[in-house]
Design a protein around this motif. Structure first.
Motif, short mmCIF file in Angstrom:
data_model
loop_
_atom_site.label_atom_id
_atom_site.label_comp_id
_atom_site.label_asym_id
_atom_site.label_seq_id
_atom_site.Cartn_x
_atom_site.Cartn_y
_atom_site.Cartn_z
N GLU A 54 -0.07 -2.63 7.18
CA GLU A 54 -1.48 -2.92 7.40
C GLU A 54 -2.15 -1.82 8.22
N PHE B 276 1.73 -8.15 3.58
CA PHE B 276 1.54 -6.71 3.38
C PHE B 276 2.80 -5.96 3.82
N ALA C 130 0.86 -1.19 0.00
CA ALA C 130 0.00 0.00 0.00
C ALA C 130 0.89 1.23 0.00
N LYS D 213 -2.60 7.79 0.78
CA LYS D 213 -2.21 6.72 1.69
C LYS D 213 -3.42 5.94 2.23
N GLN E 40 -13.49 0.89 -4.19
CA GLN E 40 -12.33 0.20 -3.66
C GLN E 40 -12.46 -1.32 -3.80
N SER F 169 2.46 -3.06 -5.98
CA SER F 169 2.46 -1.78 -5.28
C SER F 169 1.27 -0.95 -5.77
N ILE F 170 0.45 -0.50 -4.83
CA ILE F 170 -0.80 0.18 -5.17
C ILE F 170 -0.72 1.67 -4.85
N HIS F 171 -1.10 2.50 -5.82
CA HIS F 171 -0.99 3.95 -5.68
C HIS F 171 -2.19 4.65 -6.31
N THR G 24 -4.98 3.74 -0.86
CA THR G 24 -4.13 2.60 -1.21
C THR G 24 -4.19 1.51 -0.15
N LEU G 25 -4.23 1.90 1.12
CA LEU G 25 -4.32 0.91 2.19
C LEU G 25 -5.64 0.15 2.14
N ALA H 68 -5.49 -2.26 -0.81
CA ALA H 68 -4.51 -3.32 -0.54
C ALA H 68 -5.07 -4.36 0.43
#
Length: 326
Positions: free
Chosen positions: A88, A85, A43, A60, A245, A112-114, A63-64, A67
């Motif tokens: 978390e 992860f 994330a 932030k 999401q 990797s998530i953005h 992305t969390l 993820a």
């Protein structure tokens, strides 16, 4: 004459420097023969690093959320698979530590998530990046923005070997370091984009290459997914919603399922091939003895040179001159 000298200077430095880089990269094994057993989900941003910001959001947090939803889907459907992860909760993790987590766990895939941003609120859509040389100004700008988080880290110039987040030349060096897993990374990245476009009707901004620090030290297929633009009001609303999401997490998950099928099928074929080789080894014993009796021949050597050019000369104070003095 000055231009010629400058060109020779740059080629001399990088001709010496980059070739050893490829020698080091070549030491990393190709993707494991075994089934895909470990995935690391990253994330982006976190803690004191908010990432890009929309009118009502911070990168932030989005992305969390995505993820964790993605990880939950994988854990529920593949309980035997090791799902890890990088974070978390809302905590700051340095970029090099994110790759270190994946390398330490011997991950088979790094995701990797953005979220994206642009000066124009009209920018919209999803794009997925793999490590490589940026081919456009927009790709460079995305990488520079994501890499700028190292300013939150202490002594980042030493950690990232002289990397300058404002220097396009820095990307050239790092982008040449992860070509070993380029094909596998592109395979998964294409799957993600296909799910986003075909199933979720997202605007397709394509699969692209750029120099991301979070990817360059990872020793496995790796992608960086830009879910959408927080700078676009309608996209921000979608990215903040539980529905949006969940849909994005499901899209990435479906791409993961297809990628794992192909990976595991390849692993099975490799295993069968190994068994066949073992069974046929007895039949070839005599032939090996005959070959062994023949005079040995010197293997043919092939040499290659990797050349890079820069728009600016390399100063005498640059660390490359210290590594490779006259």
């Amino acid at each position: 004459m000055l231009r010629l000298n400058r060109a020779v200077w740059v080629v001399r430095v990088f001709g010496v420097f980059i070739f050893p880089l490829f020698a080091v990269v070549g030491l990393f094994a190709q993707p494991s023969v075994g089934v895909l057993s470990t995935v690391v989900i990253d994330a982006g941003h976190g803690g004191k690093d908010p990432g890009t910001e929309g009118k009502h959001s911070q990168e932030k947090d989005v992305t969390l959320a995505v993820a964790l939803k993605l990880g939950k889907l994988i854990k529920e459907n593949y309980p035997q698979l090791n799902t890890i992860f990088t974070r978390e909760s809302d905590e700051f993790i340095e970029l090099n530590q994110r790759a270190a987590i994946a390398n330490g766990k011997k991950a088979d895939l790094f995701i990797s998530i953005h979220c994206n941003a642009a000066s124009s609120t009209a920018a919209v859509g999803s794009e997925t990046f793999v490590m490589g040389l940026h081919t456009s100004k927009s790709n460079l700008e995305v990488a520079q923005r994501e890499n700028s988080v190292i300013s939150y880290e202490e002594d980042y110039s030493t950690k990232y070997e002289g990397y300058d987040p404002k220097s396009p030349e820095s990307f050239m060096i790092f982008s040449l370091m992860q070509n070993v897993f380029l094909d596998q990374s592109l395979e998964f990245a294409s799957g993600v984009q296909n799910e986003f476009v075909q199933k979720l009707q997202r605007k397709d901004r394509g699969v692209k290459q750029a120099g991301f620090l979070v990817l360059y030290k990872s020793s496995m297929p790796s992608v960086l997914i830009e879910l959408g633009f927080l700078s676009n009001p309608s996209e921000e609303k979608y990215l903040l919603s539980d529905k949006g999401q969940q849909e994005l997490a499901q899209g990435i998950y479906r791409a993961f399922v297809e990628y794992k099928k192909k990976w595991d099928a390849h692993a099975e074929l490799s295993t069968i091939g190994t068994k066949n080789d073992t069974n046929s080894s007895k039949d070839s014993t005599q032939k090996k003895k005959e070959v062994a009796q023949k005079p040995a021949t010197t293997p043919k050597r092939i040499y290659a040179i990797q050349v890079a050019t820069l728009s600016q000369p390399v100063s005498r104070s640059h660390r490359l001159w210290k590594l490779f003095p006259d």
